[in-house]
Design a protein around this motif. Sequence first.
Motif, PDB file in Angstrom:
ATOM      1  N   ILE A 161     -11.094  -1.386 -29.582  1.00 50.74           N
ATOM      2  CA  ILE A 161     -12.073  -0.367 -29.954  1.00 50.74           C
ATOM      3  C   ILE A 161     -13.456  -0.980 -29.841  1.00 50.74           C
ATOM      4  O   ILE A 161     -13.607  -2.211 -29.852  1.00 50.74           O
ATOM      5  CB  ILE A 161     -11.839   0.178 -31.377  1.00 50.74           C
ATOM      6  CG1 ILE A 161     -11.929  -0.953 -32.415  1.00 50.74           C
ATOM      7  CG2 ILE A 161     -10.502   0.895 -31.460  1.00 50.74           C
ATOM      8  CD1 ILE A 161     -11.814  -0.446 -33.844  1.00 50.74           C
ATOM      9  N   ALA A 162     -14.472  -0.145 -29.685  1.00 41.98           N
ATOM     10  CA  ALA A 162     -15.805  -0.676 -29.397  1.00 41.98           C
ATOM     11  C   ALA A 162     -16.900   0.084 -30.136  1.00 41.98           C
ATOM     12  O   ALA A 162     -16.776   1.284 -30.400  1.00 41.98           O
ATOM     13  CB  ALA A 162     -16.064  -0.626 -27.894  1.00 41.98           C
ATOM     14  N   PHE A 163     -17.961  -0.636 -30.462  1.00 38.35           N
ATOM     15  CA  PHE A 163     -19.174  -0.037 -31.016  1.00 38.35           C
ATOM     16  C   PHE A 163     -20.120   0.249 -29.851  1.00 38.35           C
ATOM     17  O   PHE A 163     -20.509  -0.669 -29.126  1.00 38.35           O
ATOM     18  CB  PHE A 163     -19.863  -0.990 -31.996  1.00 38.35           C
ATOM     19  CG  PHE A 163     -19.148  -1.163 -33.309  1.00 38.35           C
ATOM     20  CD1 PHE A 163     -19.445  -0.349 -34.386  1.00 38.35           C
ATOM     21  CD2 PHE A 163     -18.185  -2.147 -33.464  1.00 38.35           C
ATOM     22  CE1 PHE A 163     -18.798  -0.502 -35.610  1.00 38.35           C
ATOM     23  CE2 PHE A 163     -17.529  -2.320 -34.673  1.00 38.35           C
ATOM     24  CZ  PHE A 163     -17.833  -1.497 -35.752  1.00 38.35           C
ATOM     25  N   GLU A 164     -20.491   1.495 -29.682  1.00 37.48           N
ATOM     26  CA  GLU A 164     -21.417   1.894 -28.625  1.00 37.48           C
ATOM     27  C   GLU A 164     -22.748   2.277 -29.250  1.00 37.48           C
ATOM     28  O   GLU A 164     -22.816   3.123 -30.133  1.00 37.48           O
ATOM     29  CB  GLU A 164     -20.853   3.076 -27.830  1.00 37.48           C
ATOM     30  CG  GLU A 164     -21.762   3.547 -26.710  1.00 37.48           C
ATOM     31  CD  GLU A 164     -21.219   4.768 -25.981  1.00 37.48           C
ATOM     32  OE1 GLU A 164     -21.936   5.294 -25.097  1.00 37.48           O
ATOM     33  OE2 GLU A 164     -20.106   5.217 -26.307  1.00 37.48           O
ATOM     34  N   ALA A 165     -23.825   1.632 -28.810  1.00 32.16           N
ATOM     35  CA  ALA A 165     -25.168   1.883 -29.345  1.00 32.16           C
ATOM     36  C   ALA A 165     -26.124   2.200 -28.206  1.00 32.16           C
ATOM     37  O   ALA A 165     -25.779   2.067 -27.027  1.00 32.16           O
ATOM     38  CB  ALA A 165     -25.663   0.669 -30.122  1.00 32.16           C
ATOM     39  N   HIS A 244     -18.317   5.830 -20.789  1.00 29.27           N
ATOM     40  CA  HIS A 244     -19.573   6.518 -21.058  1.00 29.27           C
ATOM     41  C   HIS A 244     -20.769   5.633 -20.717  1.00 29.27           C
ATOM     42  O   HIS A 244     -21.763   6.093 -20.146  1.00 29.27           O
ATOM     43  CB  HIS A 244     -19.641   6.969 -22.512  1.00 29.27           C
ATOM     44  CG  HIS A 244     -20.853   7.769 -22.830  1.00 29.27           C
ATOM     45  ND1 HIS A 244     -21.782   7.386 -23.777  1.00 29.27           N
ATOM     46  CD2 HIS A 244     -21.322   8.932 -22.300  1.00 29.27           C
ATOM     47  CE1 HIS A 244     -22.762   8.274 -23.822  1.00 29.27           C
ATOM     48  NE2 HIS A 244     -22.502   9.219 -22.948  1.00 29.27           N
ATOM     49  N   VAL A 245     -20.664   4.344 -21.050  1.00 30.40           N
ATOM     50  CA  VAL A 245     -21.741   3.405 -20.718  1.00 30.40           C
ATOM     51  C   VAL A 245     -21.936   3.344 -19.209  1.00 30.40           C
ATOM     52  O   VAL A 245     -23.069   3.384 -18.701  1.00 30.40           O
ATOM     53  CB  VAL A 245     -21.417   2.003 -21.277  1.00 30.40           C
ATOM     54  CG1 VAL A 245     -22.365   0.955 -20.691  1.00 30.40           C
ATOM     55  CG2 VAL A 245     -21.525   1.995 -22.803  1.00 30.40           C
ATOM     56  N   ALA A 246     -20.828   3.259 -18.457  1.00 28.72           N
ATOM     57  CA  ALA A 246     -20.911   3.121 -17.002  1.00 28.72           C
ATOM     58  C   ALA A 246     -21.391   4.392 -16.323  1.00 28.72           C
ATOM     59  O   ALA A 246     -22.101   4.340 -15.321  1.00 28.72           O
ATOM     60  CB  ALA A 246     -19.543   2.730 -16.444  1.00 28.72           C
ATOM     61  N   SER A 247     -21.026   5.547 -16.878  1.00 31.86           N
ATOM     62  CA  SER A 247     -21.344   6.806 -16.212  1.00 31.86           C
ATOM     63  C   SER A 247     -22.696   7.384 -16.615  1.00 31.86           C
ATOM     64  O   SER A 247     -23.363   8.032 -15.806  1.00 31.86           O
ATOM     65  CB  SER A 247     -20.246   7.848 -16.498  1.00 31.86           C
ATOM     66  OG  SER A 247     -20.142   8.100 -17.895  1.00 31.86           O
ATOM     67  N   ALA A 248     -23.130   7.146 -17.853  1.00 33.81           N
ATOM     68  CA  ALA A 248     -24.384   7.720 -18.328  1.00 33.81           C
ATOM     69  C   ALA A 248     -25.562   6.755 -18.226  1.00 33.81           C
ATOM     70  O   ALA A 248     -26.704   7.160 -18.002  1.00 33.81           O
ATOM     71  CB  ALA A 248     -24.232   8.199 -19.772  1.00 33.81           C
ATOM     72  N   GLY A 249     -25.295   5.454 -18.430  1.00 35.17           N
ATOM     73  CA  GLY A 249     -26.344   4.454 -18.278  1.00 35.17           C
ATOM     74  C   GLY A 249     -27.394   4.459 -19.364  1.00 35.17           C
ATOM     75  O   GLY A 249     -28.459   3.858 -19.196  1.00 35.17           O
TER      76      GLY A 249
END
Length: 298
Positions: A161-165, A244-249
């Motif tokens: 699992i990951a924290f996305e900021a 989401h990080v890779a697709s939205a930037g």
Amino acid sequence: MSVRRTLSAALATLTAAGLLTACGAGDAATGEVKPKGQQGTGINIGPAQHRIRGTKVDAVAAKVPEAIRKRGTLRLGASADASPPLGFYATDDKTRIGSEIDMATLIADTLGLKPQFEEVSWENLFVGLDSSKFDGVLSNVTVTEERKEKYDFATYRLDNIAFEARKGSGWKVKEPKDVAGRTIAVSSGTNQEKILVDWSEQNVKAGRKPVDIKYFQKDTDYYLALRSGRIDAYLGPSPSANYHVASAGQSEIVGTLSGAGDGLQGKIAATTKRAAVWSRRTRPPSTTSCRTVRTPRC
């Protein structure tokens, strides 16, 4: 031995042989997603996936129960939720794509069967197994000691699992004190929530501020909250966060935890994984002591 336990043995053979690690081949011409202004190939989200296909392996297919071999189809339950890159809908809004679909197709190919998918709500995945509606389920399901009493598992990836900021936050998360006083979003009823609640309690006991926990059930809701600054981070499945990080930037991963199992009280068990699940309703309850299997709820 039950039908699903026999089928699970076949899938375990596939896992050991490394046949569950192939991915679909992208084709940017059919539709892709990428951050604005990014050069090069993006992520293929078109209906034409051009998947890598497998061929039947007789030694593995022989382990499949006769009833399933005669039927010729592998009935698989899948979550109806849109959770890229695991399982979601292509640009035509009807074709189901994702790594879970890729792997399920490869599994069926190797077993000499045709995959037959049915998307249902998450809780109905287990209802479908218990009622014999599905031969198996390939979905985002955590292996826990409690579930192993009822289901067989063939694991294929770590339960990270990951924290996305927000991008450029300059923030790293490794332990409870790193989220003290922060506003973190999470989905209710998940293992991620259990860890976040436990970390918040640990902070309070240590004289630090608790975590301000916000609840979002849809990815789009937390994306908006993150972008607007209403939350500091979202804690969720690592594959979805990284997609989401890779697709939205516009965001970044600031912390990753491995093996968020059931009832861990914030302690991460590295052996816990996400998996394909197979029913074993005919298996008698385990007589192994809780101390031996180290069940967190004991």
